[in-house]
Design a protein around this motif. Sequence first.
Motif, PDB file in Angstrom:
ATOM      1  N   VAL A 124       3.587 -12.113  -0.694  1.00  0.00           N
ATOM      2  CA  VAL A 124       3.406 -11.214   0.463  1.00  0.00           C
ATOM      3  C   VAL A 124       3.350  -9.785  -0.075  1.00  0.00           C
ATOM      4  O   VAL A 124       4.306  -9.309  -0.674  1.00  0.00           O
ATOM      5  N   PRO A 125       2.205  -9.116   0.075  1.00  0.00           N
ATOM      6  CA  PRO A 125       2.097  -7.802  -0.563  1.00  0.00           C
ATOM      7  C   PRO A 125       2.962  -6.732   0.084  1.00  0.00           C
ATOM      8  O   PRO A 125       3.132  -6.723   1.303  1.00  0.00           O
ATOM      9  N   ARG A 126       3.463  -5.838  -0.753  1.00  0.00           N
ATOM     10  CA  ARG A 126       4.127  -4.635  -0.244  1.00  0.00           C
ATOM     11  C   ARG A 126       3.045  -3.692   0.249  1.00  0.00           C
ATOM     12  O   ARG A 126       1.958  -3.652  -0.307  1.00  0.00           O
ATOM     13  N   GLN A 127       3.358  -2.936   1.270  1.00  0.00           N
ATOM     14  CA  GLN A 127       2.352  -2.011   1.808  1.00  0.00           C
ATOM     15  C   GLN A 127       2.621  -0.594   1.324  1.00  0.00           C
ATOM     16  O   GLN A 127       3.754  -0.234   1.018  1.00  0.00           O
ATOM     17  N   CYS A 128       1.552   0.207   1.286  1.00  0.00           N
ATOM     18  CA  CYS A 128       1.726   1.576   0.810  1.00  0.00           C
ATOM     19  C   CYS A 128       2.205   2.469   1.951  1.00  0.00           C
ATOM     20  O   CYS A 128       2.065   2.125   3.116  1.00  0.00           O
ATOM     21  N   ALA A 129       2.776   3.612   1.567  1.00  0.00           N
ATOM     22  CA  ALA A 129       3.252   4.557   2.580  1.00  0.00           C
ATOM     23  C   ALA A 129       2.460   5.855   2.461  1.00  0.00           C
ATOM     24  O   ALA A 129       2.956   6.927   2.769  1.00  0.00           O
ATOM     25  N   ASN A 130       1.227   5.729   1.967  1.00  0.00           N
ATOM     26  CA  ASN A 130       0.387   6.927   1.832  1.00  0.00           C
ATOM     27  C   ASN A 130      -0.484   7.104   3.071  1.00  0.00           C
ATOM     28  O   ASN A 130      -0.603   6.206   3.893  1.00  0.00           O
ATOM     29  N   GLU A 131      -1.102   8.248   3.145  1.00  0.00           N
ATOM     30  CA  GLU A 131      -2.071   8.528   4.223  1.00  0.00           C
ATOM     31  C   GLU A 131      -3.322   9.084   3.575  1.00  0.00           C
ATOM     32  O   GLU A 131      -3.756  10.197   3.887  1.00  0.00           O
ATOM     33  N   CYS A 132      -3.891   8.320   2.638  1.00  0.00           N
ATOM     34  CA  CYS A 132      -5.057   8.828   1.899  1.00  0.00           C
ATOM     35  C   CYS A 132      -6.153   9.247   2.866  1.00  0.00           C
ATOM     36  O   CYS A 132      -6.461   8.514   3.813  1.00  0.00           O
ATOM     37  N   ILE A 133      -6.765  10.379   2.595  1.00  0.00           N
ATOM     38  CA  ILE A 133      -7.771  10.867   3.548  1.00  0.00           C
ATOM     39  C   ILE A 133      -9.014   9.979   3.525  1.00  0.00           C
ATOM     40  O   ILE A 133      -9.777   9.968   4.473  1.00  0.00           O
ATOM     41  N   PHE A 134      -9.180   9.221   2.449  1.00  0.00           N
ATOM     42  CA  PHE A 134     -10.379   8.361   2.347  1.00  0.00           C
ATOM     43  C   PHE A 134     -10.032   6.892   2.528  1.00  0.00           C
ATOM     44  O   PHE A 134     -10.842   6.023   2.215  1.00  0.00           O
ATOM     45  N   CYS A 135      -8.841   6.587   3.029  1.00  0.00           N
ATOM     46  CA  CYS A 135      -8.396   5.183   3.070  1.00  0.00           C
ATOM     47  C   CYS A 135      -9.438   4.286   3.759  1.00  0.00           C
ATOM     48  O   CYS A 135      -9.917   4.585   4.849  1.00  0.00           O
ATOM     49  N   PHE A 136      -9.745   3.180   3.106  1.00  0.00           N
ATOM     50  CA  PHE A 136     -10.749   2.251   3.636  1.00  0.00           C
ATOM     51  C   PHE A 136     -10.327   1.692   4.993  1.00  0.00           C
ATOM     52  O   PHE A 136     -11.168   1.329   5.805  1.00  0.00           O
ATOM     53  N   CYS A 137      -9.019   1.650   5.247  1.00  0.00           N
ATOM     54  CA  CYS A 137      -8.552   1.106   6.536  1.00  0.00           C
ATOM     55  C   CYS A 137      -9.032   1.978   7.697  1.00  0.00           C
ATOM     56  O   CYS A 137      -9.270   1.484   8.792  1.00  0.00           O
ATOM     57  N   ASN A 138      -9.168   3.281   7.445  1.00  0.00           N
ATOM     58  CA  ASN A 138      -9.647   4.176   8.508  1.00  0.00           C
ATOM     59  C   ASN A 138     -11.130   3.971   8.773  1.00  0.00           C
ATOM     60  O   ASN A 138     -11.673   4.464   9.760  1.00  0.00           O
ATOM     61  N   GLY A 139     -11.797   3.280   7.862  1.00  0.00           N
ATOM     62  CA  GLY A 139     -13.240   3.085   8.002  1.00  0.00           C
ATOM     63  C   GLY A 139     -13.611   1.735   8.563  1.00  0.00           C
ATOM     64  O   GLY A 139     -14.795   1.385   8.621  1.00  0.00           O
ATOM     65  N   ASN A 140     -12.629   0.957   8.985  1.00  0.00           N
ATOM     66  CA  ASN A 140     -12.919  -0.369   9.539  1.00  0.00           C
ATOM     67  C   ASN A 140     -13.190  -0.301  11.037  1.00  0.00           C
ATOM     68  O   ASN A 140     -12.513   0.441  11.748  1.00  0.00           O
ATOM     69  N   PRO A 141     -14.114  -1.119  11.521  1.00  0.00           N
ATOM     70  CA  PRO A 141     -14.230  -1.242  12.977  1.00  0.00           C
ATOM     71  C   PRO A 141     -12.933  -1.848  13.522  1.00  0.00           C
ATOM     72  O   PRO A 141     -12.254  -2.592  12.803  1.00  0.00           O
ATOM     73  N   ALA A 142     -12.605  -1.550  14.755  1.00  0.00           N
ATOM     74  CA  ALA A 142     -11.328  -2.004  15.311  1.00  0.00           C
ATOM     75  C   ALA A 142     -11.194  -3.525  15.306  1.00  0.00           C
ATOM     76  O   ALA A 142     -10.089  -4.059  15.201  1.00  0.00           O
ATOM     77  N   ASP A 143     -12.334  -4.241  15.388  1.00  0.00           N
ATOM     78  CA  ASP A 143     -12.247  -5.698  15.484  1.00  0.00           C
ATOM     79  C   ASP A 143     -12.403  -6.388  14.122  1.00  0.00           C
ATOM     80  O   ASP A 143     -12.622  -7.593  14.055  1.00  0.00           O
ATOM     81  N   ALA A 144     -12.307  -5.628  13.034  1.00  0.00           N
ATOM     82  CA  ALA A 144     -12.470  -6.247  11.698  1.00  0.00           C
ATOM     83  C   ALA A 144     -11.335  -7.228  11.434  1.00  0.00           C
ATOM     84  O   ALA A 144     -10.268  -7.155  12.064  1.00  0.00           O
ATOM     85  N   ARG A 145     -11.588  -8.134  10.478  1.00  0.00           N
ATOM     86  CA  ARG A 145     -10.590  -9.143  10.138  1.00  0.00           C
ATOM     87  C   ARG A 145      -9.253  -8.480   9.795  1.00  0.00           C
ATOM     88  O   ARG A 145      -9.231  -7.477   9.075  1.00  0.00           O
ATOM     89  N   PRO A 146      -8.117  -9.018  10.293  1.00  0.00           N
ATOM     90  CA  PRO A 146      -6.825  -8.366  10.045  1.00  0.00           C
ATOM     91  C   PRO A 146      -6.570  -8.071   8.565  1.00  0.00           C
ATOM     92  O   PRO A 146      -5.972  -7.053   8.225  1.00  0.00           O
ATOM     93  N   SER A 147      -7.062  -8.947   7.678  1.00  0.00           N
ATOM     94  CA  SER A 147      -6.786  -8.734   6.260  1.00  0.00           C
ATOM     95  C   SER A 147      -7.402  -7.429   5.742  1.00  0.00           C
ATOM     96  O   SER A 147      -6.944  -6.876   4.749  1.00  0.00           O
ATOM     97  N   LEU A 148      -8.416  -6.904   6.456  1.00  0.00           N
ATOM     98  CA  LEU A 148      -9.030  -5.654   6.000  1.00  0.00           C
ATOM     99  C   LEU A 148      -8.144  -4.438   6.287  1.00  0.00           C
ATOM    100  O   LEU A 148      -8.415  -3.344   5.824  1.00  0.00           O
ATOM    101  N   PHE A 149      -7.101  -4.658   7.079  1.00  0.00           N
ATOM    102  CA  PHE A 149      -6.217  -3.543   7.407  1.00  0.00           C
ATOM    103  C   PHE A 149      -4.947  -3.551   6.549  1.00  0.00           C
ATOM    104  O   PHE A 149      -4.057  -2.754   6.768  1.00  0.00           O
ATOM    105  N   ILE A 150      -4.878  -4.491   5.611  1.00  0.00           N
ATOM    106  CA  ILE A 150      -3.681  -4.535   4.751  1.00  0.00           C
ATOM    107  C   ILE A 150      -3.756  -3.425   3.717  1.00  0.00           C
ATOM    108  O   ILE A 150      -4.684  -3.375   2.912  1.00  0.00           O
TER     109      ILE A 150
END
Length: 448
Positions: A96-122
């Motif tokens: 089970v991966p540990r999650q980061c506590a950063n707020e990278c301005i280029f984070c790929f998670c911010n670029g996902n459509p809202a309905d993307a697969r949950p794993s893309l938001f990890i």
Amino acid sequence: MYEFAVAPAVTGIRRRGVEIAEVSPESLGFELELEPGDRILKVNGRSVRDYLDFRFQTAGETELVLDVRKTTGEDWELQIERGEGEDFGLSFEQIVPRQCANECIFCFCNGNPADARPSLFIKDEDVRLSFLYGNYTTLTSITEQEMRRIVEQRLSPQYVSVHATDLDVRAYLLGIDKKRADIAPKLTRLLDAGIEIHAQVVLCPGINDGAILRKTIADLAAEYPRVTSVAIVPLGLTRYNTDPRLTAVTPDFCRKTIAEISAIQADLRKRLGTTFAFLGDEIYLRGGRAVPARSHYGDYPQIEDGIGMVRSFNNEFSALLKSLERRPLAQPAKLRGTVLTGTLFAPVFKTLIDKINLRFGTWLTVEGVENNYFGGDVSVAGLLTGSDLVSARNQISGDFVIIPKSTLKSDEEIMLDGMKLEELTAKLGLLVYPLDLKSFAQFLFWNN
Ligand code: SF4
């Protein structure tokens, strides 16, 4: 038998020990009456947190005591003598991966459509996955326990997103304070302990390019060979990532970067005997420049990060052509179909496929598919979705479609937008083959 994978989601609760997922028949684990669902809590009195702990604590040991919690709730203590190198025949639950506590301005998670697969938001930030799969971490929230574990269990190499050695710039990019952004002491500690580091820079125009990038390369090169390589990959913006602090990577920017970094690479090769700081394939493709020769990449230290993939593909394709020369196709005209890929790679792939058509009489066409799901400047094959491929229906000719295998999840025939392969096949009304280069070669011979 050891197997591991990344869990698709992060759960809050961690149970003690590591759970057994499978036991091979006739194995040592089987003889010990271990079963799926049992948890190994301790090995020789030491707690086991995951598969890696189990592997580390059992390695080379012939006399072992395992504390096991059975699925029934019973606790067993197993005294074991095993032959040297004898395998337990166990596979374990996913890490089970540990999650980061950063707020990278280029984070790929911010670029996902809202309905993307949950794993893309990890937002994984896990030194174990860095060691196992080459996932990058920033080391910003690494704990003392994790630092010790890397050193003790030799979790080397580690892949570290440095982005900039200038502390102000690094903190700005990661969206955290300078104290947390400062990884210099942590890096030194790992390097002093003999842990190999591969670094990464996500290149953001106007932020960590130019003088900042030159300084980053110089600072990291000063640590060579302890820091083995630096991957410089371009910022990718989808239509959802509209942060005004970010500027898109343009073809012009790519050409400027190539010109600037080529000179540095030449100098590094002279001084260190390696290119050391590698530009991502995307930078060459977007800049309309040929990718460097095979010798540029050494042993491809960062190929999984898109460094040298195109060169390697080109070379493997040449080998495929040679094997076709030795064993020509009997009925090439039967091979009438369309290869769909991302718009970035399509021109390169078209040149290669044209050679096959010309020399062997096949009828394959290559079509670049627009990525409308993510939009923006996303043009790589691996991020194409089912809906994009369906939208390309009128680009398809022939009797079948080949799509990049990388568009599917590694363990399931499903694409990033949740469309299954069978649904895509039904919507296109044609046979769809998800292939990589190796399976493409096999496909040519099988269907002949
Ligand atoms: S470290 Fe990675 S996952 Fe975390 S915020 Fe930055 S880009 Fe996103």
